[in-house]
Design an enzyme around this catalytic site. Structure first.
Site, PDB file in Angstrom:
ATOM      1  N   MET A   1      -7.661  -1.362   7.539  1.00 55.62           N
ATOM      2  CA  MET A   1      -7.965  -2.563   8.408  1.00 55.62           C
ATOM      3  C   MET A   1      -8.852  -3.544   8.426  1.00 55.62           C
ATOM      4  O   MET A   1      -8.657  -4.614   8.198  1.00 55.62           O
ATOM      5  CB  MET A   1      -7.951  -2.029   9.987  1.00 55.62           C
ATOM      6  CG  MET A   1      -7.725  -3.127  11.046  1.00 55.62           C
ATOM      7  SD  MET A   1      -7.646  -2.417  12.667  1.00 55.62           S
ATOM      8  CE  MET A   1      -6.239  -1.515  12.846  1.00 55.62           C
TER       9      MET A   1
ATOM     10  N   ARG B   1      20.578 -21.288  10.721  1.00 57.44           N
ATOM     11  CA  ARG B   1      19.335 -21.152  11.465  1.00 57.44           C
ATOM     12  C   ARG B   1      19.350 -22.096  12.418  1.00 57.44           C
ATOM     13  O   ARG B   1      19.929 -22.326  13.528  1.00 57.44           O
ATOM     14  CB  ARG B   1      18.131 -21.125  10.529  1.00 57.44           C
ATOM     15  CG  ARG B   1      16.962 -20.465  11.019  1.00 57.44           C
ATOM     16  CD  ARG B   1      15.784 -20.346  10.098  1.00 57.44           C
ATOM     17  NE  ARG B   1      15.182 -21.785   9.724  1.00 57.44           N
ATOM     18  CZ  ARG B   1      13.979 -22.071   9.264  1.00 57.44           C
ATOM     19  NH1 ARG B   1      13.309 -21.049   8.723  1.00 57.44           N
ATOM     20  NH2 ARG B   1      13.859 -23.143   9.078  1.00 57.44           N
TER      21      ARG B   1
ATOM     22  N   TYR C   1      -7.814   6.242   2.660  1.00 59.70           N
ATOM     23  CA  TYR C   1      -6.855   6.963   3.413  1.00 59.70           C
ATOM     24  C   TYR C   1      -5.898   7.426   2.478  1.00 59.70           C
ATOM     25  O   TYR C   1      -5.227   6.891   1.668  1.00 59.70           O
ATOM     26  CB  TYR C   1      -6.245   5.990   4.406  1.00 59.70           C
ATOM     27  CG  TYR C   1      -7.005   5.747   5.571  1.00 59.70           C
ATOM     28  CD1 TYR C   1      -7.657   6.773   6.194  1.00 59.70           C
ATOM     29  CD2 TYR C   1      -7.067   4.360   5.836  1.00 59.70           C
ATOM     30  CE1 TYR C   1      -8.216   6.373   7.434  1.00 59.70           C
ATOM     31  CE2 TYR C   1      -7.955   4.019   6.942  1.00 59.70           C
ATOM     32  CZ  TYR C   1      -8.503   4.952   7.742  1.00 59.70           C
ATOM     33  OH  TYR C   1      -9.302   4.793   8.796  1.00 59.70           O
TER      34      TYR C   1
ATOM     35  N   LYS D   1       2.511 -26.873  10.897  1.00 59.80           N
ATOM     36  CA  LYS D   1       2.865 -25.563  11.754  1.00 59.80           C
ATOM     37  C   LYS D   1       2.089 -24.496  11.431  1.00 59.80           C
ATOM     38  O   LYS D   1       1.603 -24.388  10.436  1.00 59.80           O
ATOM     39  CB  LYS D   1       4.247 -25.321  11.660  1.00 59.80           C
ATOM     40  CG  LYS D   1       4.822 -24.890  10.541  1.00 59.80           C
ATOM     41  CD  LYS D   1       6.327 -24.977  10.385  1.00 59.80           C
ATOM     42  CE  LYS D   1       6.495 -24.218   8.932  1.00 59.80           C
ATOM     43  NZ  LYS D   1       7.979 -24.586   8.610  1.00 59.80           N
TER      44      LYS D   1
END
Ligand code: PLP
Length: 384
Positions: free
Chosen positions: A326, A149, A278, A47
């Site tokens: 990013m 779940r 940053y 998956k």
């Protein structure tokens, strides 16, 4: 079968900049290690794009390595494997679906896909599509033994069991298996006794109703390595196939299937006192050479690893400094000579490089999230 080109690029934004290299040999090695722990049949869980490795390409290789089953989360993943991947002989199981996914359900039933079923609504929706298709739907009855779940809760076992029995009698469904999932498999021992007892009760309920599924399955990677009592007829390994250790501290002889590489884009010599990246979360305490590497959190280098990450560059492990951006990170190279174009390994096949589990630790997460987080613009390339 398709999926054998060894190359998969859902979005080629990082072509020539970064690459996830993938090793079939290591995938086969891991599969054999798991097989040595649990000799029964294996459902390879692929998956989430095979945990970021590429759905079809990975599934095809896993089947070739001997996996008897393929497991995915969604109907769309199963249909992609069947139609694009050409996996038509090896049975595929879907973990969950919505009763409202009528068209995909119909297509999946026509492709012979096995469906995990947890509720009466799901069973009825799938049976309706099976009637329309003139086919039998194959169900794996999922029981909730303590995850809270997926799976039918214990109070609903008689109701769902009767429904499945009725659909089987009608000839519209075949109940292939009963199965469940462990919440605390990596803790080993006592933690799982509660769920194992519930799984035994679920089997008694099925038998009492008259159902005779031919398979039971329960174990994920950690349970395969740690608890033979959970193995039953079929096991469902995921992360261990990809080489991450599911039980911290357990020596499992697994090898990474993915290596993440990029290259230096710009080298700079900077004065002491310069703020880096940053927020200036890092300040150079001496004159320092830095290497800019054009891969960032959009590519799966978690921002949470800012201040902790390490990479291999020119034979040394070096710190990533300042915040992860990013699309870029900054590597402290001290006074060493580095050049634009030098290879940078974030995690690799060799013991000399950091591992995905190291990145998981630095990022406050698990290997699964590192692999599934590798961005879609990073091309995947099978090297063997
Ligand atoms: C993902 C998944 C697995 C595999 O789990 P790992 O811990 O990665 O081995 C097994 N079973 C189900 C139902 C899953 O969704």
């Amino acid at each position: 079968m398709s999926g054998e080109t060894g190359y998969y690029a859902p979005n080629v934004g990082m072509e020539g900049i970064a690459e996830a290299r993938l090793s079939s040999a290591n995938l086969v090695h891991n599969l054999n290690v798991l097989r040595s722990h649990a000799p029964g049949d294996m459902m390879a869980m692929v998956k989430a794009d095979a945990y970021g490795h590429g759905l079809v390409e990975t599934a095809v290789r896993t089947v070739r390595a001997g996996a008897e089953w393929i497991g995915v989360a969604t109907l769309a993943e199963a249909l992609d494997l069947y139609h694009r991947g050409g996996i038509t002989e090896t049975p595929i199981m879907v973990v969950f679906f919505l009763p409202t996914q009528t068209q995909q359900l119909r297509a999946a039933i026509e492709a012979g896909v096995n469906l995990g079923v947890s509720s009466v609504e799901q069973a009825e929706a799938a049976a309706e599509q099976a009637r329309l298709a003139g086919r039998r739907v194959r169900f794996h009855w999922k029981v909730d033994t303590g995850t809270t779940r997926g799976g039918s809760p214990e109070v609903d076992w008689p109701l769902l069991g009767e429904k499945l029995y009725e659909l089987e009698r009608e000839g519209v469904a075949e109940i292939v298996a009963q199965w469940s999932h462990l919440a605390r498999a990596e803790e080993l021992g006592e933690a799982n006794e509660y769920q194992k007892a519930a799984f035994a009760r679920a089997w008694d309920v099925a038998k009492g109703i008259g159902l005779e599924p031919r398979l039971r399955h329960f174990a994920n990677s950690a349970a395969i390595l740690g608890d033979p009592e959970t193995h039953f007829d079929l096991t469902r390994p995921g992360i261990a196939l990809f080489g991450s250790n599911p039980i911290p501290g357990h020596d499992a002889d697994l090898r990474p299937v993915m290596e993440l590489r990029s290259r230096v884009s710009i080298v700079k010599r900077n004065p002491a006192g310069a703020g880096v990246g940053y927020g200036h979360t890092h300040r150079l305490d001496r004159d320092t050479t830095t290497a800019l590497v054009p891969i960032g959190y959009a590519d799966g280098i978690h921002r949470a690893s800012s201040g902790s990450g390490r990479v291999w560059l020119r034979g040394e492990i070096r710190p990533v400094i300042g915040r992860v951006s990013m699309d870029q990170v900054i590597v402290d190279c001290g006074d060493d000579e580095v050049r634009a174009g030098d290879e940078v390994v974030f995690f690799g096949f060799s013991d000399d490089t950091p591992s995905a589990d190291d990145w998981a630790r630095w990022s406050g997460t698990i290997g699964n999230e590192i692999y599934t987080g590798i961005g879609t613009r990073v091309p995947r390339r099978w090297i063997d």
